[in-house]
Design a protein around this motif. Structure first.
Motif, short mmCIF file in Angstrom:
data_model
loop_
_atom_site.label_atom_id
_atom_site.label_comp_id
_atom_site.label_asym_id
_atom_site.label_seq_id
_atom_site.Cartn_x
_atom_site.Cartn_y
_atom_site.Cartn_z
N TRP A 97 -61.28 -23.54 1.58
CA TRP A 97 -62.28 -24.60 1.53
C TRP A 97 -62.15 -25.52 2.73
N LEU A 98 -60.94 -25.91 3.08
CA LEU A 98 -60.75 -26.78 4.24
C LEU A 98 -61.32 -26.15 5.50
N ASN A 99 -61.05 -24.86 5.68
CA ASN A 99 -61.56 -24.17 6.87
C ASN A 99 -63.07 -24.00 6.83
N PHE A 100 -63.62 -23.74 5.65
CA PHE A 100 -65.06 -23.59 5.53
C PHE A 100 -65.76 -24.91 5.86
N VAL A 101 -65.23 -26.00 5.31
CA VAL A 101 -65.84 -27.30 5.60
C VAL A 101 -65.74 -27.60 7.09
N ALA A 102 -64.58 -27.30 7.69
CA ALA A 102 -64.37 -27.60 9.11
C ALA A 102 -65.28 -26.78 10.02
N THR A 103 -65.31 -25.48 9.79
CA THR A 103 -65.99 -24.60 10.75
C THR A 103 -67.45 -24.36 10.45
N GLU A 104 -67.82 -24.40 9.19
CA GLU A 104 -69.20 -24.05 8.83
C GLU A 104 -70.08 -25.27 8.53
N ILE A 105 -69.49 -26.33 8.02
CA ILE A 105 -70.30 -27.51 7.69
C ILE A 105 -70.11 -28.61 8.73
N HIS A 106 -68.87 -29.04 8.94
CA HIS A 106 -68.59 -30.06 9.96
C HIS A 106 -69.20 -29.66 11.31
N LYS A 107 -68.86 -28.49 11.78
CA LYS A 107 -69.38 -28.06 13.08
C LYS A 107 -70.88 -27.78 13.03
N GLY A 108 -71.38 -27.51 11.82
CA GLY A 108 -72.82 -27.32 11.67
C GLY A 108 -73.62 -28.58 11.93
N PHE A 109 -72.99 -29.73 11.69
CA PHE A 109 -73.65 -31.01 11.95
C PHE A 109 -73.58 -31.40 13.43
N SER A 110 -72.59 -30.91 14.14
CA SER A 110 -72.31 -31.38 15.50
C SER A 110 -73.50 -31.38 16.46
N PRO A 111 -74.33 -30.30 16.50
CA PRO A 111 -75.43 -30.29 17.47
C PRO A 111 -76.42 -31.44 17.28
N PHE A 112 -76.52 -31.96 16.07
CA PHE A 112 -77.49 -33.03 15.79
C PHE A 112 -77.06 -34.37 16.36
N PHE A 113 -75.77 -34.49 16.67
CA PHE A 113 -75.27 -35.75 17.22
C PHE A 113 -75.14 -35.69 18.75
N ASN A 114 -75.60 -34.60 19.34
CA ASN A 114 -75.58 -34.44 20.79
C ASN A 114 -77.01 -34.58 21.31
N PRO A 115 -77.31 -35.66 22.05
CA PRO A 115 -78.68 -35.88 22.50
C PRO A 115 -79.21 -34.77 23.41
N ALA A 116 -78.30 -33.96 23.98
CA ALA A 116 -78.73 -32.89 24.88
C ALA A 116 -79.12 -31.60 24.14
N THR A 117 -78.92 -31.56 22.83
CA THR A 117 -79.23 -30.34 22.08
C THR A 117 -80.74 -30.12 22.01
N PRO A 118 -81.23 -28.97 22.46
CA PRO A 118 -82.67 -28.69 22.39
C PRO A 118 -83.12 -28.57 20.93
N GLN A 119 -84.38 -28.96 20.67
CA GLN A 119 -84.91 -28.91 19.31
C GLN A 119 -84.86 -27.51 18.72
N GLU A 120 -85.11 -26.51 19.56
CA GLU A 120 -85.09 -25.13 19.09
C GLU A 120 -83.72 -24.76 18.51
N TRP A 121 -82.67 -25.21 19.18
CA TRP A 121 -81.31 -24.94 18.71
C TRP A 121 -81.01 -25.75 17.44
N LYS A 122 -81.53 -26.98 17.39
CA LYS A 122 -81.35 -27.79 16.17
C LYS A 122 -81.98 -27.10 14.97
N ASP A 123 -83.15 -26.49 15.18
CA ASP A 123 -83.84 -25.80 14.08
C ASP A 123 -83.00 -24.64 13.55
N ILE A 124 -82.38 -23.90 14.48
CA ILE A 124 -81.52 -22.77 14.10
C ILE A 124 -80.29 -23.29 13.35
N CYS A 125 -79.70 -24.36 13.87
CA CYS A 125 -78.50 -24.94 13.26
C CYS A 125 -78.81 -25.49 11.87
#
Length: 201
Positions: A97-125
């Motif tokens: 569970w710790l690894n799933f939260v870290a790699t699949e959920i926590h990191k899943g949110f990361s692109p949304f907090f980066n202003p350089a992330t393209p919208q197309e990639w945000k949609d995939i994420c």
């Protein structure tokens, strides 16, 4: 012990666990842009990786990486059941569970907090993140917590990252088990205390 943290960041999870443990600790905010701590220290001399959390032990040793810090803290007082005993099958499930939260959920949110992330990639994420959350929704059926009836360090981590949904306009309401879980966990006294301390309530 001293926890270096940023309010609302993933460092909220070990902050919650420290409060759950009832041990003596200090906490110090870090400005992640300037890499300067609240007391004016150069955070890069404490954690050269430049991000939180970082846990400084009484002997000066520093531990980094959220899920590792959570395991360490959970082991400080085994009688509290914040993490199952080392070597048990339940321990490996908690680590999963710790690894799933870290790699699949926590990191899943990361692109949304980066202003350089393209919208197309945000949609995939977003689509990936919703699939991961749907999985957690199914796993929470009939359970109070990820591991069943007992609150563990994995719950502190999941609760923390679920709190980011509102910042990316992700409505969790479509997942009834998940929203009930979030509301239930939010009522724990240690979480209320830490959320107030970090200015989140």
């Amino acid at each position: 012990m001293k926890l270096f943290h940023k309010p609302g960041a993933c460092s909220l999870a070990p902050h919650i666990v420290l409060e759950e443990l009832g041990v003596s600790y200090e906490s110090e905010k870090v400005d992640l842009k300037t890499k300067v701590t609240e007391s004016g220290a150069d955070f890069l001399t404490i954690n050269p990786k430049g991000y939180v959390p970082a846990l400084q032990m009484d002997n000066g040793e520093v531990l980094t990486e959220c899920q590792v810090i959570l395991e360490y803290l959970g082991d400080l007082n085994p009688s509290q059941g914040l993490i199952p005993a080392s070597g048990s099958s339940a321990r490996y499930q908690a680590q999963a569970w710790l690894n799933f939260v870290a790699t699949e959920i926590h990191k899943g949110f990361s692109p949304f907090f980066n202003p350089a992330t393209p919208q197309e990639w945000k949609d995939i994420c977003l689509a990936n993140l919703e699939r991961r959350l749907a999985y957690v929704e199914s796993e929470l059926a009939g359970k109070d917590y990820l591991m069943g009836d007992t609150f563990t360090v994995a719950d502190a981590y999941l609760f923390t990252v679920l709190g980011w949904a509102k910042h990316i306009q992700l409505d969790l309401a479509k997942w009834a088990n998940l929203t009930a879980y979030q509301a239930r966990v939010a009522q724990r006294p240690a979480i209320v205390s830490v959320m107030k301390a970090e200015g989140l309530l």
